[in-house]
Design a protein around this motif. Structure first.
Motif, PDB file in Angstrom:
ATOM      1  N   HIS A  81      25.744  56.313  68.669  1.00  0.00           N
ATOM      2  CA  HIS A  81      24.537  55.717  68.016  1.00  0.00           C
ATOM      3  C   HIS A  81      23.886  56.522  67.038  1.00  0.00           C
ATOM      4  O   HIS A  81      24.195  57.804  66.994  1.00  0.00           O
ATOM      5  CB  HIS A  81      23.347  55.638  69.217  1.00  0.00           C
ATOM      6  CG  HIS A  81      23.886  54.572  70.389  1.00  0.00           C
ATOM      7  ND1 HIS A  81      24.885  54.806  71.266  1.00  0.00           N
ATOM      8  CD2 HIS A  81      23.102  53.557  70.684  1.00  0.00           C
ATOM      9  CE1 HIS A  81      24.812  53.745  71.892  1.00  0.00           C
ATOM     10  NE2 HIS A  81      23.943  53.016  71.669  1.00  0.00           N
ATOM     11  N   SER A  92      16.558  51.633  61.894  1.00  0.00           N
ATOM     12  CA  SER A  92      17.268  50.796  62.798  1.00  0.00           C
ATOM     13  C   SER A  92      18.279  51.569  63.479  1.00  0.00           C
ATOM     14  O   SER A  92      18.400  52.756  63.022  1.00  0.00           O
ATOM     15  CB  SER A  92      17.829  49.449  62.257  1.00  0.00           C
ATOM     16  OG  SER A  92      19.052  49.798  61.233  1.00  0.00           O
ATOM     17  N   GLY A 137      25.588  51.202  65.946  1.00  0.00           N
ATOM     18  CA  GLY A 137      26.565  51.690  66.901  1.00  0.00           C
ATOM     19  C   GLY A 137      27.968  51.703  66.572  1.00  0.00           C
ATOM     20  O   GLY A 137      28.611  50.780  65.516  1.00  0.00           O
ATOM     21  N   TRP A 187      28.330  48.008  65.053  1.00  0.00           N
ATOM     22  CA  TRP A 187      27.420  46.830  65.407  1.00  0.00           C
ATOM     23  C   TRP A 187      25.980  47.313  65.065  1.00  0.00           C
ATOM     24  O   TRP A 187      25.955  48.502  64.948  1.00  0.00           O
ATOM     25  CB  TRP A 187      27.725  46.414  66.980  1.00  0.00           C
ATOM     26  CG  TRP A 187      27.469  47.696  67.895  1.00  0.00           C
ATOM     27  CD1 TRP A 187      28.631  48.273  68.494  1.00  0.00           C
ATOM     28  CD2 TRP A 187      26.170  48.331  68.563  1.00  0.00           C
ATOM     29  NE1 TRP A 187      28.229  49.234  69.462  1.00  0.00           N
ATOM     30  CE2 TRP A 187      26.773  49.276  69.089  1.00  0.00           C
ATOM     31  CE3 TRP A 187      25.068  48.134  68.167  1.00  0.00           C
ATOM     32  CZ2 TRP A 187      25.945  50.131  70.012  1.00  0.00           C
ATOM     33  CZ3 TRP A 187      23.939  49.121  69.009  1.00  0.00           C
ATOM     34  CH2 TRP A 187      24.646  50.053  69.797  1.00  0.00           C
ATOM     35  N   LYS A 188      25.176  46.597  64.964  1.00  0.00           N
ATOM     36  CA  LYS A 188      23.598  46.859  64.721  1.00  0.00           C
ATOM     37  C   LYS A 188      22.914  46.463  65.831  1.00  0.00           C
ATOM     38  O   LYS A 188      22.827  45.254  66.290  1.00  0.00           O
ATOM     39  CB  LYS A 188      23.271  46.163  63.287  1.00  0.00           C
ATOM     40  CG  LYS A 188      21.871  46.752  62.994  1.00  0.00           C
ATOM     41  CD  LYS A 188      21.533  45.864  61.690  1.00  0.00           C
ATOM     42  CE  LYS A 188      20.191  46.458  61.208  1.00  0.00           C
ATOM     43  NZ  LYS A 188      19.766  46.143  59.673  1.00  0.00           N
ATOM     44  N   SER A 189      21.960  47.242  66.365  1.00  0.00           N
ATOM     45  CA  SER A 189      21.100  46.930  67.538  1.00  0.00           C
ATOM     46  C   SER A 189      19.969  46.226  67.052  1.00  0.00           C
ATOM     47  O   SER A 189      19.358  45.992  65.881  1.00  0.00           O
ATOM     48  CB  SER A 189      20.376  48.362  68.125  1.00  0.00           C
ATOM     49  OG  SER A 189      19.651  47.929  69.037  1.00  0.00           O
ATOM     50  N   THR A 190      19.562  45.371  67.983  1.00  0.00           N
ATOM     51  CA  THR A 190      18.473  44.301  67.871  1.00  0.00           C
ATOM     52  C   THR A 190      16.926  45.101  68.382  1.00  0.00           C
ATOM     53  O   THR A 190      15.886  44.344  68.286  1.00  0.00           O
ATOM     54  CB  THR A 190      18.712  42.972  68.432  1.00  0.00           C
ATOM     55  OG1 THR A 190      18.851  43.117  69.885  1.00  0.00           O
ATOM     56  CG2 THR A 190      19.811  42.297  67.878  1.00  0.00           C
ATOM     57  N   VAL A 191      17.029  46.376  68.810  1.00  0.00           N
ATOM     58  CA  VAL A 191      15.834  46.941  69.301  1.00  0.00           C
ATOM     59  C   VAL A 191      14.973  47.258  68.082  1.00  0.00           C
ATOM     60  O   VAL A 191      15.186  47.651  67.002  1.00  0.00           O
ATOM     61  CB  VAL A 191      16.305  48.411  69.899  1.00  0.00           C
ATOM     62  CG1 VAL A 191      14.945  49.113  70.385  1.00  0.00           C
ATOM     63  CG2 VAL A 191      17.360  48.040  71.136  1.00  0.00           C
ATOM     64  N   THR A 235      14.282  45.213  74.406  1.00  0.00           N
ATOM     65  CA  THR A 235      14.376  45.045  72.928  1.00  0.00           C
ATOM     66  C   THR A 235      13.282  45.820  72.277  1.00  0.00           C
ATOM     67  O   THR A 235      13.392  46.028  71.011  1.00  0.00           O
ATOM     68  CB  THR A 235      14.245  43.620  72.557  1.00  0.00           C
ATOM     69  OG1 THR A 235      12.822  43.099  72.941  1.00  0.00           O
ATOM     70  CG2 THR A 235      15.227  42.733  72.838  1.00  0.00           C
TER      71      THR A 235
END
Length: 381
Positions: free
Chosen positions: A224, A232, A235, A244-248, A295
């Motif tokens: 990460h 943002s 990962g 990939w890109k987190s939606t948190v 999230t």
């Protein structure tokens, strides 16, 4: 009158213990010998390893490991500084003591100048002019791994599985993650110690890449990173090589942010450490927990004002010098220009300050790089 008979002048000679016939020891059953050696203190057994090849390799024998009751070793916070040539101060939090570690007896003579870039489960990863050097200080074993490409922006050493003396030595592998770049493209390279090969992932947009001022954090099978503003989390899956890109959702008031994970295995927690404020000036330092499946992050700690004033004055609002690490239940907040460490004990929910190492000269004012180091006999290189 009854007379007592005189004591005989014949004396029974004192017995002496004859030496054990070497032939008996040579025919001692293998399983019995292992049970005897397993009762020895680890320090004594390590000294015995120099007597013969059999004892040397017995430490990694599955049958021997199933019997030994070696207690866990202490873990340390290790300091690397460019002016400490092959010397590393260690802080033992349990005893609150400083020690000095020398690499001179372990490393080859050609490695006179090394740069420590990562540490994981008893292994240290050094950067040489054209290769990486993986080292286990306890077993005095090293391995040189050629660079896949140069230059690289960051390197992270990851244990492939939790170190355990009960499992097969073949499971005690590791991976090296390295980001390399050219004027137009970025690549991620992963080295697997079990195959002794590098693999390269597809190139990715550097805008979504990690913050170049922090190391990757391993959590739940992926590395990460935090991006530059707008902040943002992105990962990289080690097994598939997919980005990939987190939606948190991260807090809006962030001025800078770092990541910390409390585990090198596929469990544990992920934490955010960041400064909050406005107009690029941080007014406080907070810690958030990123919970699985949610999230949003949950705030769990805020640095006391007096401690923040001291830390903020050290940074001079240059937050690129700030980095974080996890060590033995603690979130450690460090700065390249500061010889001390801020510590948040998660279990106790308290803040502390790790004092300056007594081995450091007064004039050193930058280049302080801290690592979590847990010596491990079973970490093969």
């Amino acid at each position: 009158m009854t007379q007592i008979p005189a004591r005989s002048s014949c004396q029974i000679p004192a017995t002496t213990s004859p030496e054990m016939d070497p032939g008996i020891w040579s025919r001692l059953p293998e399983e019995l010998l292992e049970r005897i050696l397993a009762l020895l203190p680890m320090k004594t057994f390590l000294n015995l390893r120099t007597t013969c090849k059999h004892f040397k390799f017995l430490l990694f024998s599955p049958s021997f490991l199933s019997q030994t009751k070696t207690p866990p070793l202490s873990s340390f916070i290790l300091l690397s500084h460019p002016q400490f040539h092959n010397l590393f101060p260690l802080h033992d939090a349990f005893f609150n003591r400083w020690r000095m570690l020398s690499l001179s007896p372990t490393l080859p003579p050609k490695c006179a100048s090394l740069r420590l870039v990562s540490a994981s489960n008893g292994r240290l990863c050094f950067s040489l002019p054209n290769s990486f050097l993986i080292c286990n200080l306890l077993t005095k074993s090293t391995k040189t791994i050629e660079f896949p490409r140069y230059p690289f922006t960051s390197t992270t050493l990851i244990s492939a599985s939790p170190s355990s003396p009960r499992s097969s030595p073949s499971l005690h592998g590791y991976k090296i993650f390295s980001l390399c770049y050219s004027p137009l493209e970025y690549w991620a390279f992963v080295y697997d110690s079990r195959t002794e090969k590098w693999t390269r992932s597809e190139s990715f947009d550097p805008i979504l890449s990690q913050n170049s001022h922090q190391d990757a954090v391993f959590f739940n099978g992926s590395l990460h990173f935090t991006t530059r503003e707008p902040f943002s989390i992105v990962g990289f899956e080690l097994d598939t090589g997919r980005w990939w890109k987190s939606t948190v959702e991260l807090p809006q008031e962030l001025v800078f942010v770092r990541l910390v994970s409390d585990s090198n295995a596929n469990n544990g927690n992920l934490y955010l450490v960041g400064g909050t404020g406005r107009d690029g000036i941080s007014e406080n330092l907070k810690v958030w927990e990123l919970r699985e499946g949610e999230t949003k992050v949950a705030e769990i700690a805020s640095l006391p004002e007096l401690m923040w004033r001291k830390f903020g004055s050290v940074c001079y609002h240059n937050y690129e010098h700030v980095y974080c690490l996890w060590h033995d239940g603690m979130v450690c907040v460090c700065c390249y220009t500061w010889p001390e460490i801020l510590v948040y004990k998660v279990g106790r929910k308290t803040w502390h300050s790790l004092s300056k190492c007594p081995f450091l000269p007064e004039k050193w004012s930058c280049g302080f790089r801290w690592f979590s180091f847990s010596p491990d006999f079973y970490a093969s290189v």
